[in-house]
Scaffold this motif. Sequence first.
Motif, PDB file in Angstrom:
ATOM      1  N   LEU A 102       0.811  -1.228   0.000  1.00 25.99           N
ATOM      2  CA  LEU A 102       0.000   0.000   0.000  1.00 25.99           C
ATOM      3  C   LEU A 102       0.845   1.280   0.000  1.00 25.99           C
ATOM      4  N   TRP A 103       2.143   1.122   0.131  1.00 19.76           N
ATOM      5  CA  TRP A 103       3.025   2.293   0.226  1.00 19.76           C
ATOM      6  C   TRP A 103       2.879   3.213  -0.991  1.00 19.76           C
ATOM      7  N   ARG A 104       2.976   2.629  -2.180  1.00 20.60           N
ATOM      8  CA  ARG A 104       2.911   3.472  -3.388  1.00 20.60           C
ATOM      9  C   ARG A 104       1.495   4.002  -3.619  1.00 20.60           C
ATOM     10  N   ILE A 105       0.519   3.277  -3.087  1.00 21.65           N
ATOM     11  CA  ILE A 105      -0.882   3.655  -3.290  1.00 21.65           C
ATOM     12  C   ILE A 105      -1.227   4.851  -2.404  1.00 21.65           C
ATOM     13  N   HIS A 106      -0.860   4.743  -1.145  1.00 23.89           N
ATOM     14  CA  HIS A 106      -1.241   5.772  -0.164  1.00 23.89           C
ATOM     15  C   HIS A 106      -0.691   7.143  -0.576  1.00 23.89           C
ATOM     16  N   LYS A 107       0.497   7.138  -1.152  1.00 28.98           N
ATOM     17  CA  LYS A 107       1.117   8.407  -1.580  1.00 28.98           C
ATOM     18  C   LYS A 107       0.291   9.132  -2.632  1.00 28.98           C
ATOM     19  N   GLU A 108      -0.515   8.366  -3.377  1.00 34.68           N
ATOM     20  CA  GLU A 108      -1.295   8.959  -4.477  1.00 34.68           C
ATOM     21  C   GLU A 108      -2.732   9.279  -4.067  1.00 34.68           C
ATOM     22  N   ALA A 109      -3.093   8.993  -2.836  1.00 39.81           N
ATOM     23  CA  ALA A 109      -4.473   9.273  -2.402  1.00 39.81           C
ATOM     24  C   ALA A 109      -4.720  10.786  -2.462  1.00 39.81           C
ATOM     25  N   PRO A 110      -5.878  11.192  -2.982  1.00 42.38           N
ATOM     26  CA  PRO A 110      -6.106  12.627  -3.203  1.00 42.38           C
ATOM     27  C   PRO A 110      -6.245  13.403  -1.900  1.00 42.38           C
ATOM     28  N   GLU A 111      -5.712  14.624  -1.905  1.00 45.88           N
ATOM     29  CA  GLU A 111      -5.904  15.497  -0.749  1.00 45.88           C
ATOM     30  C   GLU A 111      -7.255  16.182  -0.867  1.00 45.88           C
ATOM     31  N   LYS A 112      -7.707  16.809   0.207  1.00 47.64           N
ATOM     32  CA  LYS A 112      -9.024  17.455   0.226  1.00 47.64           C
ATOM     33  C   LYS A 112      -9.111  18.503  -0.889  1.00 47.64           C
ATOM     34  N   GLY A 113     -10.239  18.510  -1.563  1.00 42.44           N
ATOM     35  CA  GLY A 113     -10.445  19.430  -2.678  1.00 42.44           C
ATOM     36  C   GLY A 113     -10.251  18.761  -4.037  1.00 42.44           C
ATOM     37  N   TYR A 114      -9.652  17.573  -4.023  1.00 39.75           N
ATOM     38  CA  TYR A 114      -9.281  16.945  -5.292  1.00 39.75           C
ATOM     39  C   TYR A 114     -10.105  15.695  -5.608  1.00 39.75           C
ATOM     40  N   ILE A 115     -10.190  15.436  -6.903  1.00 42.48           N
ATOM     41  CA  ILE A 115     -10.656  14.134  -7.366  1.00 42.48           C
ATOM     42  C   ILE A 115      -9.420  13.357  -7.776  1.00 42.48           C
ATOM     43  N   GLY A 116      -9.227  12.207  -7.175  1.00 43.11           N
ATOM     44  CA  GLY A 116      -8.111  11.336  -7.542  1.00 43.11           C
ATOM     45  C   GLY A 116      -8.643  10.143  -8.302  1.00 43.11           C
ATOM     46  N   ILE A 117      -8.006   9.832  -9.429  1.00 43.84           N
ATOM     47  CA  ILE A 117      -8.413   8.661 -10.199  1.00 43.84           C
ATOM     48  C   ILE A 117      -7.281   7.650 -10.165  1.00 43.84           C
TER      49      ILE A 117
END
Length: 265
Positions: A102-117
Motif C-alpha cells: 500500500l506504500w505506493r498507493i497511499h502516496k497517491e491518495a487525493p488530498e481534500k479538494g481533489y478528485i483522484g483517479i
Amino acid sequence: MAKQNLVPAGKVKLLDFDPNYTGGFTKATARAEESKLEERLAELQERLYAGRQAALLIVLQGMDTAGKDGAIEHVFDVINPNGLRVANFKVPTSEELAHDFLWRIHKEAPEKGYIGIFNRSHYEDVLVVRVNKLVPESVWKARYEQINHFEHILAASGTRILKFYLHISKDEQKERLQARLEDPAKHWKFNVGDLKVREQWDEYMNAYEDALSNCNMPYAPWYIVPANKKWYRNLVITRTIVETLEQMNLQFPQSEDLSGVVIPD
Ligand code: AMP
Ligand code: MG
C-alpha cells in the motif's frame, strides 16, 4: 438507476451481470443524458475544489481493453484539470516492491479538494499478483482485510471512495484487441503479454469475484459497470459520480463580507 450496478452483499457471480446491459438507453439518448450530467459534474467539482472539505477517490479496474483509459478521457474532460490527479499503477518498481503493497498507493491518495483517479490500484495486488502466484496464498488472502482497513482510514479522514469494475465480455475483448492489431495508431496500446492475461480469463474472473465480494464496504462500495458499450459505461460512471458528489453536500467556503468593497480606480 446507478444502484442497479451496486454490488449486492454476499458473494458476487460475474456471470449474473450482463456486460451488454444498457438500461434502455440508445447511444443517442445516453450521450444526451451524459452531457446534462457533465454540466452538473463540472459545477460540483468546482465546489469540491473551492471548499477543500473532502476528497473523492475513484478506482478503475477491469481487464485489458475494458475501457479504463477511455473512461478517464471521456468522463473527466469537463473537469478543471487543476482539481484532478490521475495515478496509473504499473508493474511495481524494485523500490516499491521493497515496501508494503500500500506504500505506493497511499502516496497517491487525493488530498481534500481533489478528485483522484486510480487507473489500476491496490486491487492488482489481489488480482494479477494472485493469478500469477507472485506471492504465497497466505499473503494475498490477508490483503482483503488490509485493503478494507486502508480504505476505512481514507474514508474516515474525509475521502469518498467509488470503485468501478468495468465489465466486458471475453468476446468483446477479442474484438477490441483485434481492432488494436489492425490499427497502427493503436499498436502502442497492444502488448503481446496481454494475450497471456486473456488466456487466464477465468482465473481473473474468480479473483475479481473475490475482490468485489470481500472489499465491498459501505464506505468504499464497488460498482459493476456494464462496459461492452462505451457510451453506457461512460454514462454509468458519470451518473454515479454526480450522485455521490450531490450527496456530499459540498459548499463554497465562507468568504468575508464583501458588501462594502469598492475596487479602486
Ligand atoms: P497497463 O495498465 O495496461 O499499462 O498495464 C500495467 C500493467 O501493470 C498490467 O499488466 C498490470 O497487471 C501490471 N501491474 C499493476 N500493478 C501491479 C502489481 N501490484 N503487481 C504486478 N503487476 C502489476
Ligand atoms: Mg493495457
